[in-house]
Scaffold this motif. Structure first.
Motif, PDB file in Angstrom:
ATOM      1  N   MET A   1       0.835  -1.220   0.000  1.00 50.28           N
ATOM      2  CA  MET A   1       0.000   0.000   0.000  1.00 50.28           C
ATOM      3  C   MET A   1       0.861   1.259   0.000  1.00 50.28           C
ATOM      4  O   MET A   1       0.589   2.240   0.660  1.00 50.28           O
ATOM      5  CB  MET A   1      -0.934  -0.018   1.204  1.00 50.28           C
ATOM      6  N   LYS A   2       1.931   1.179  -0.733  1.00 50.32           N
ATOM      7  CA  LYS A   2       2.858   2.298  -0.803  1.00 50.32           C
ATOM      8  C   LYS A   2       2.164   3.546  -1.350  1.00 50.32           C
ATOM      9  O   LYS A   2       2.536   4.668  -1.031  1.00 50.32           O
ATOM     10  CB  LYS A   2       4.054   1.913  -1.686  1.00 50.32           C
ATOM     11  N   HIS A   3       1.134   3.337  -2.157  1.00 48.39           N
ATOM     12  CA  HIS A   3       0.499   4.501  -2.774  1.00 48.39           C
ATOM     13  C   HIS A   3      -0.141   5.424  -1.738  1.00 48.39           C
ATOM     14  O   HIS A   3      -0.256   6.622  -1.959  1.00 48.39           O
ATOM     15  CB  HIS A   3      -0.526   4.064  -3.814  1.00 48.39           C
ATOM     16  N   LYS A   5       1.030   6.343   1.185  1.00 49.12           N
ATOM     17  CA  LYS A   5       2.077   7.266   1.636  1.00 49.12           C
ATOM     18  C   LYS A   5       2.342   8.325   0.560  1.00 49.12           C
ATOM     19  O   LYS A   5       2.446   9.520   0.844  1.00 49.12           O
ATOM     20  CB  LYS A   5       3.348   6.467   1.964  1.00 49.12           C
ATOM     21  N   LEU A   6       2.426   7.873  -0.694  1.00 46.25           N
ATOM     22  CA  LEU A   6       2.668   8.815  -1.792  1.00 46.25           C
ATOM     23  C   LEU A   6       1.512   9.794  -1.945  1.00 46.25           C
ATOM     24  O   LEU A   6       1.705  10.989  -2.136  1.00 46.25           O
ATOM     25  CB  LEU A   6       2.890   8.050  -3.111  1.00 46.25           C
ATOM     26  N   ASN A   7       0.293   9.256  -1.845  1.00 44.91           N
ATOM     27  CA  ASN A   7      -0.883  10.126  -1.940  1.00 44.91           C
ATOM     28  C   ASN A   7      -0.865  11.181  -0.830  1.00 44.91           C
ATOM     29  O   ASN A   7      -1.148  12.359  -1.072  1.00 44.91           O
ATOM     30  CB  ASN A   7      -2.168   9.312  -1.812  1.00 44.91           C
ATOM     31  N   SER A  10       1.565  13.898  -1.487  1.00 45.99           N
ATOM     32  CA  SER A  10       1.076  14.806  -2.516  1.00 45.99           C
ATOM     33  C   SER A  10       0.004  15.754  -1.957  1.00 45.99           C
ATOM     34  O   SER A  10       0.024  16.962  -2.203  1.00 45.99           O
ATOM     35  CB  SER A  10       0.545  13.981  -3.686  1.00 45.99           C
ATOM     36  N   GLY A 226      -7.616   6.378  -2.544  1.00 46.47           N
ATOM     37  CA  GLY A 226      -8.003   5.904  -3.867  1.00 46.47           C
ATOM     38  C   GLY A 226      -9.523   5.804  -3.994  1.00 46.47           C
ATOM     39  O   GLY A 226     -10.251   6.064  -3.037  1.00 46.47           O
TER      40      GLY A 226
END
Ligand SMILES: *Cc1c(COP(=O)(O)O)cnc(C)c1O
Length: 234
Positions: A1-3, A5-7, A10, A226
């Motif tokens: 679920m790395k996204h 952290k990226l989200n 951002s 998401g």
């Protein structure tokens, strides 16, 4: 679920930029991570990134999730609330964002008193006059606030709005601006048990504009977790 952290990185960057553009301090804007329909593991991911404020729109799900974590987290009820469900959450959330009737406020007052707590509420305003939305109209807001301020164990802390779904977030600027104006007008009256320090406005599509217009709390779901899949739970 790395996204996740990226989200979050951002979103955080965009919040900071919006604060700079509007000469506001980052600490004056609370990011409410809207975790509705999303599992505990994803919430854990958000906590690991340093955030602890979550929003839910359904009582049962909110209750279950609160019970799944220790009390270091802050929970917000952001969805439409039925009077008969107030008792399950009234002493567990920082703010109930969605109060739009005296009937609901009365129930909140009753249940808060029973549990010996003060309930902090926001008035949901249907600024854009969308027929499909909950919320009190701008022109009826002051009258509702004046009724609610007479209730025990309830503090009006500000206003909330859900702006229309738009392609261009600039289209919602007028609605955010008018919510802030309404808050200022009510604040100027210095009513008892009424403060207008919270402005809950801005979602994934338009939170930057909302911050520029004075949002103190933004509610971001999709931008962090998401897209939601409502088919999972039927
Ligand atoms: C779902 C929801 C949000 C978050 O919406 P996104 O577009 O996913 O950011 C914000 N506020 C309320 C009241 C919601 O129900």
């Amino acid at each position: 679920m790395k996204h996740i952290k990226l989200n979050l990185d951002s979103v955080e960057h965009k919040i900071k930029e919006a604060c700079i553009r509007s000469n506001r301090s980052r600490e004056d804007v609370t990011l409410i991570c809207v975790s509705k329909t999303k599992p505990i593991e994803m919430i854990q991911e958000v906590i690991q990134s340093g955030y602890k404020t979550f929003g839910e729109n359904k009582v049962q799900e909110l209750k279950d999730k609160i019970e799944g974590f220790d009390d270091s987290l802050e929970w917000h009820m952001i969805g439409h609330l039925q009077s008969n469900k107030v008792k399950y959450i009234v002493d567990k959330v920082k703010y109930i964002h969605s109060v739009d009737s005296m009937k609901l406020a009365l129930e909140i007052s009753k249940e808060a008193k029973k549990k010996k707590v003060e309930a902090n509420i926001l008035i949901e305003v249907n600024v854009a006059k969308e027929g499909t939305k909950h919320g009190v109209l701008v022109e009826d807001t002051l009258a509702l606030v004046k009724e609610i301020m007479t209730l025990e164990s309830v503090n009006v802390c500000g206003l909330m709005t859900i702006a229309p779904y738009v392609e261009n977030p600039e289209d919602n600027r007028i609605y955010f601006r008018s919510l802030r104006q309404l808050a200022q007008d009510i604040d100027a009256l210095q009513l008892n048990n009424v403060s207008m320090k919270v402005l809950s406005m801005g979602m994934t599509g338009d939170y930057e504009v909302a911050i520029e217009e004075g949002a103190t709390h933004i509610r971001v779901g999709t931008g962090i977790f998401g897209e939601r899949d409502y088919n999972i739970n039927g």
